[in-house]
Design a protein around this motif. Structure first.
Motif, short mmCIF file in Angstrom:
data_model
loop_
_atom_site.label_atom_id
_atom_site.label_comp_id
_atom_site.label_asym_id
_atom_site.label_seq_id
_atom_site.Cartn_x
_atom_site.Cartn_y
_atom_site.Cartn_z
N PRO A 198 27.88 33.49 45.70
CA PRO A 198 27.30 32.35 44.97
C PRO A 198 25.95 31.89 45.53
O PRO A 198 25.05 31.53 44.76
N THR A 199 25.77 31.92 46.84
CA THR A 199 24.48 31.50 47.41
C THR A 199 23.39 32.50 47.05
O THR A 199 22.27 32.10 46.71
N THR A 200 23.71 33.78 47.08
CA THR A 200 22.73 34.80 46.68
C THR A 200 22.37 34.63 45.22
O THR A 200 21.19 34.73 44.84
N GLN A 201 23.36 34.34 44.37
CA GLN A 201 23.08 34.12 42.95
C GLN A 201 22.17 32.91 42.76
O GLN A 201 21.23 32.96 41.94
N GLU A 202 22.39 31.85 43.50
CA GLU A 202 21.52 30.67 43.43
C GLU A 202 20.10 31.03 43.88
O GLU A 202 19.12 30.62 43.26
N TRP A 203 20.00 31.82 44.95
CA TRP A 203 18.70 32.27 45.46
C TRP A 203 17.96 33.09 44.41
O TRP A 203 16.78 32.87 44.15
N TRP A 204 18.67 34.03 43.81
CA TRP A 204 18.04 34.86 42.78
C TRP A 204 17.60 34.03 41.59
O TRP A 204 16.57 34.33 40.98
N ASP A 205 18.34 32.99 41.25
CA ASP A 205 17.94 32.10 40.15
C ASP A 205 16.60 31.42 40.46
O ASP A 205 15.84 31.09 39.55
N LEU A 206 16.32 31.21 41.74
CA LEU A 206 15.04 30.60 42.15
C LEU A 206 13.90 31.60 42.14
O LEU A 206 12.80 31.29 41.67
N VAL A 207 14.13 32.79 42.70
CA VAL A 207 13.02 33.71 42.93
C VAL A 207 12.80 34.75 41.82
O VAL A 207 11.65 35.18 41.61
N LYS A 208 13.83 35.15 41.12
CA LYS A 208 13.65 36.18 40.09
C LYS A 208 12.67 35.77 38.98
O LYS A 208 11.89 36.61 38.53
N PRO A 209 12.67 34.51 38.54
CA PRO A 209 11.71 34.15 37.50
C PRO A 209 10.25 34.25 37.94
O PRO A 209 9.35 34.24 37.10
N LEU A 210 10.02 34.36 39.23
CA LEU A 210 8.65 34.46 39.75
C LEU A 210 8.14 35.90 39.74
O LEU A 210 6.97 36.14 39.99
N MET A 211 9.04 36.86 39.45
CA MET A 211 8.69 38.28 39.51
C MET A 211 8.75 38.93 38.14
O MET A 211 9.38 38.41 37.22
N GLN A 212 8.10 40.08 38.05
CA GLN A 212 8.07 40.85 36.81
C GLN A 212 8.27 42.32 37.17
O GLN A 212 7.45 42.90 37.89
N PRO A 213 9.36 42.94 36.72
CA PRO A 213 9.58 44.35 37.04
C PRO A 213 8.40 45.23 36.58
O PRO A 213 7.69 44.89 35.63
N LEU A 214 8.21 46.35 37.26
CA LEU A 214 7.15 47.28 36.90
C LEU A 214 7.43 47.89 35.54
O LEU A 214 8.58 48.10 35.16
N GLU A 215 6.36 48.20 34.82
CA GLU A 215 6.51 48.76 33.47
C GLU A 215 7.19 50.12 33.49
O GLU A 215 7.91 50.46 32.56
N ASP A 216 6.99 50.91 34.54
CA ASP A 216 7.55 52.26 34.59
C ASP A 216 8.88 52.32 35.36
O ASP A 216 9.31 53.39 35.77
N ARG A 217 9.55 51.19 35.50
CA ARG A 217 10.81 51.16 36.25
C ARG A 217 11.88 51.96 35.53
O ARG A 217 11.83 52.15 34.32
N LEU A 218 12.84 52.39 36.31
CA LEU A 218 13.99 53.08 35.74
C LEU A 218 14.93 52.06 35.12
O LEU A 218 14.96 50.90 35.53
N GLU A 219 15.72 52.50 34.17
CA GLU A 219 16.67 51.60 33.52
C GLU A 219 17.60 50.98 34.56
O GLU A 219 18.13 51.67 35.44
N GLY A 220 17.78 49.68 34.49
CA GLY A 220 18.66 48.98 35.40
C GLY A 220 17.99 48.49 36.66
O GLY A 220 18.58 47.73 37.42
N GLU A 221 16.75 48.93 36.93
CA GLU A 221 16.05 48.49 38.13
C GLU A 221 15.41 47.13 37.92
O GLU A 221 14.88 46.85 36.84
N PHE A 222 15.43 46.31 38.94
CA PHE A 222 14.61 45.10 38.96
C PHE A 222 13.45 45.40 39.90
O PHE A 222 12.31 45.50 39.48
N TRP A 223 13.74 45.56 41.19
CA TRP A 223 12.77 46.12 42.13
C TRP A 223 12.79 47.63 41.90
O TRP A 223 13.86 48.23 41.74
N SER A 224 11.63 48.28 41.90
CA SER A 224 11.56 49.72 41.69
C SER A 224 11.59 50.47 43.02
O SER A 224 10.78 50.17 43.92
N ASP A 225 12.53 51.41 43.14
CA ASP A 225 12.62 52.22 44.35
C ASP A 225 11.41 53.13 44.46
O ASP A 225 10.88 53.61 43.46
N MET A 226 11.00 53.38 45.70
CA MET A 226 9.90 54.28 45.99
C MET A 226 10.44 55.50 46.72
O MET A 226 11.46 55.42 47.40
#
Length: 107
Positions: A72-100
């Motif tokens: 639950p704390t991680t979910q609350e954290w993600w609710d704060l920070v995820k809206p500040l980010m934008q996944p890469l256009e060439d990301r794989l399906e299901g990725e939020f952060w893109s693996d390198m």
């Protein structure tokens, strides 16, 4: 041990808030990261991009990531920070952060 490098874009209006949140994470966030066998976790920024590096030292990555996602704390954290980010256009399906792909490593 497994090493990970990942990238994502940060929204231009979100970088300062992102930095502020990470300067003082919610209580329990860092503890959950460690409990899920992640270490040497770092995040860097350059322009509109964020880069993260971490090492996984457990024996079941998928199980540990599911544990983190269910916290639950991680979910609350993600609710704060995820809206500040934008996944890469060439990301794989299901990725939020893109693996390198790791190209080179020297201990």
């Amino acid at each position: 041990m497994m090493r990970f490098g990942q990238m994502i874009k940060v929204k231009p209006e979100g970088l300062e808030a992102y930095k502020k949140y990470h300067a003082n994470p919610l209580p329990g966030v860092n503890e959950m990261i460690k409990e899920c066998n992640l270490q040497n976790y770092s995040i860097y920024s350059r322009g509109d991009y964020l880069f993260t590096y971490f090492e996984y030292v457990g024996d079941d990555y998928e199980k540990d990531m599911a544990k983190m996602a269910a916290d639950p704390t991680t979910q609350e954290w993600w609710d704060l920070v995820k809206p500040l980010m934008q996944p890469l256009e060439d990301r794989l399906e299901g990725e939020f952060w893109s693996d390198m792909e790791e190209i080179y490593h020297l201990d």
